[in-house]
Design a protein around this motif. Sequence first.
Motif, PDB file in Angstrom:
ATOM      1  N   LEU A  21      -1.435  10.103  -0.006  1.00  0.00           N
ATOM      2  CA  LEU A  21      -0.499  10.457  -0.899  1.00  0.00           C
ATOM      3  C   LEU A  21       1.045  11.131   0.654  1.00  0.00           C
ATOM      4  N   GLU A  22       0.043  10.282   1.539  1.00  0.00           N
ATOM      5  CA  GLU A  22       1.169  11.604   2.643  1.00  0.00           C
ATOM      6  C   GLU A  22       2.638  10.826   2.710  1.00  0.00           C
ATOM      7  N   GLN A  23       3.396  11.120   2.522  1.00  0.00           N
ATOM      8  CA  GLN A  23       5.368  10.754   2.658  1.00  0.00           C
ATOM      9  C   GLN A  23       5.117   9.900   3.654  1.00  0.00           C
ATOM     10  N   THR A  24       5.516   8.942   3.831  1.00  0.00           N
ATOM     11  CA  THR A  24       6.072   8.412   5.332  1.00  0.00           C
ATOM     12  C   THR A  24       7.080   7.664   5.353  1.00  0.00           C
ATOM     13  N   GLY A  25       8.850   8.181   4.258  1.00  0.00           N
ATOM     14  CA  GLY A  25       9.779   7.861   4.568  1.00  0.00           C
ATOM     15  C   GLY A  25      10.395   7.770   3.067  1.00  0.00           C
ATOM     16  N   SER A  26      11.047   7.276   3.474  1.00  0.00           N
ATOM     17  CA  SER A  26      12.416   7.950   1.645  1.00  0.00           C
ATOM     18  C   SER A  26      13.440   6.715   1.888  1.00  0.00           C
ATOM     19  N   PHE A  27      13.895   6.701   1.281  1.00  0.00           N
ATOM     20  CA  PHE A  27      15.393   5.655   0.105  1.00  0.00           C
ATOM     21  C   PHE A  27      16.124   6.485  -0.440  1.00  0.00           C
ATOM     22  N   THR A  28      17.214   6.207  -0.087  1.00  0.00           N
ATOM     23  CA  THR A  28      18.857   6.735  -0.779  1.00  0.00           C
ATOM     24  C   THR A  28      19.223   5.762  -1.857  1.00  0.00           C
ATOM     25  N   TYR A  29      19.573   6.484  -3.330  1.00  0.00           N
ATOM     26  CA  TYR A  29      20.448   5.311  -3.951  1.00  0.00           C
ATOM     27  C   TYR A  29      21.499   6.319  -4.606  1.00  0.00           C
ATOM     28  N   THR A  30      22.464   6.014  -5.199  1.00  0.00           N
ATOM     29  CA  THR A  30      23.451   6.369  -6.283  1.00  0.00           C
ATOM     30  C   THR A  30      22.915   6.223  -7.698  1.00  0.00           C
TER      31      THR A  30
ATOM     32  N   ARG B   8      15.956  -4.189  -7.185  1.00  0.00           N
ATOM     33  CA  ARG B   8      16.446  -3.577  -6.036  1.00  0.00           C
ATOM     34  C   ARG B   8      15.243  -4.471  -4.984  1.00  0.00           C
ATOM     35  N   HIS B   9      15.499  -4.449  -3.238  1.00  0.00           N
ATOM     36  CA  HIS B   9      14.840  -5.154  -2.102  1.00  0.00           C
ATOM     37  C   HIS B   9      13.322  -3.989  -2.239  1.00  0.00           C
ATOM     38  N   PRO B  10      12.096  -4.739  -2.155  1.00  0.00           N
ATOM     39  CA  PRO B  10      10.860  -3.473  -1.907  1.00  0.00           C
ATOM     40  C   PRO B  10      10.992  -2.633  -0.906  1.00  0.00           C
ATOM     41  N   THR B  11      11.032  -3.282   0.271  1.00  0.00           N
ATOM     42  CA  THR B  11      11.445  -2.509   1.509  1.00  0.00           C
ATOM     43  C   THR B  11      12.625  -2.099   2.246  1.00  0.00           C
ATOM     44  N   THR B  12      14.222  -2.719   1.581  1.00  0.00           N
ATOM     45  CA  THR B  12      14.767  -1.976   2.079  1.00  0.00           C
ATOM     46  C   THR B  12      16.254  -0.892   0.447  1.00  0.00           C
ATOM     47  N   PHE B  13      15.077  -0.884  -0.823  1.00  0.00           N
ATOM     48  CA  PHE B  13      15.993  -0.579  -2.047  1.00  0.00           C
ATOM     49  C   PHE B  13      17.179  -1.071  -1.872  1.00  0.00           C
ATOM     50  N   GLU B  14      17.704  -2.095  -1.172  1.00  0.00           N
ATOM     51  CA  GLU B  14      18.742  -2.477  -1.406  1.00  0.00           C
ATOM     52  C   GLU B  14      19.204  -3.004  -2.763  1.00  0.00           C
ATOM     53  N   VAL B  15      19.895  -2.986  -3.310  1.00  0.00           N
ATOM     54  CA  VAL B  15      20.650  -3.557  -5.186  1.00  0.00           C
ATOM     55  C   VAL B  15      21.069  -5.169  -4.742  1.00  0.00           C
TER      56      VAL B  15
ATOM     57  N   ASP C  46       0.989  -1.386   0.213  1.00  0.00           N
ATOM     58  CA  ASP C  46       0.222   0.605  -0.409  1.00  0.00           C
ATOM     59  C   ASP C  46       1.235   1.159   0.402  1.00  0.00           C
ATOM     60  N   GLN C  47       1.946   1.309  -0.312  1.00  0.00           N
ATOM     61  CA  GLN C  47       2.836   2.108  -0.415  1.00  0.00           C
ATOM     62  C   GLN C  47       3.516   2.375  -1.908  1.00  0.00           C
ATOM     63  N   LEU C  48       3.924   3.667  -2.119  1.00  0.00           N
ATOM     64  CA  LEU C  48       3.901   4.189  -3.589  1.00  0.00           C
ATOM     65  C   LEU C  48       5.176   4.281  -3.919  1.00  0.00           C
TER      66      LEU C  48
END
Length: 231
Positions: free
Chosen positions: A92-101, A126-133, A72-74
């Motif tokens: 559409l409330e922002q609940t978090g963020s990821f970083t990447y290069t 990428r991992h859908p909940t950690t954004f890990e490659v 349920d997250q965009l």
Amino acid sequence: MGTLGYRVHAVYPHDTSSFTQGLLWFDGLVYESTGLRGQSVLRAVDLPTGRILREATAAPQHFGEGLALVDDQLIWLTWQAGTAGVYQRNTLEQTGSFTYTGEGWGLCHDGTRLVMSDGSSTLTFRHPTTFEVLGSVAVSQADGSPVARLNELECVGNYVWANVWLTDRIVVIDPATGAVTAEADMAGIITPHPQLTDSNNVLNGIAYRPDTGTFLITGKRWPVLFEVRFE
């Protein structure tokens, strides 16, 4: 490699201020992300009318890019800021963020992992909940030539559909091998329009409707959104 034809089933209004970057369909609504610094927004849109139901605005320094839905997250990419915002779908409330290069272009979720493009011929998983490659694959034609400028992505079954930036091409990619298995030429789907004189206002936006087996197709600042069936 197969060549896909298509049939237009319906045409819907589309906001001509939308510099479309990401497009997806879920539970009766279109979710769209747009680009340009100071103008980037994330929207929930009513398809038949084009009415904007909800909207979130990116930080003015961010250039919005691709969009994917995980549970349920965009997840909304930025082009060069190295950050992806996480937003609650219903509000559409922002609940978090990821970083990447590197750059962010397109994003989709295949049910297990995220698939991301960066404007090159490489797709990154990428991992859908950690954004890990988790890995990557190089995308190529049957003759081995790379397919560069992969942009907006849509995961459909075991394949990834991709716009090729600054062209009318949509390619269908086997993410296990990177091979392009089919291609559609969308040239001529939209007639010349005064809003489309900017060379950047090209085809961009693919959303699959599993309830009908059709695709929603649009472009940057296009006045319409097409519902098509590929053949």
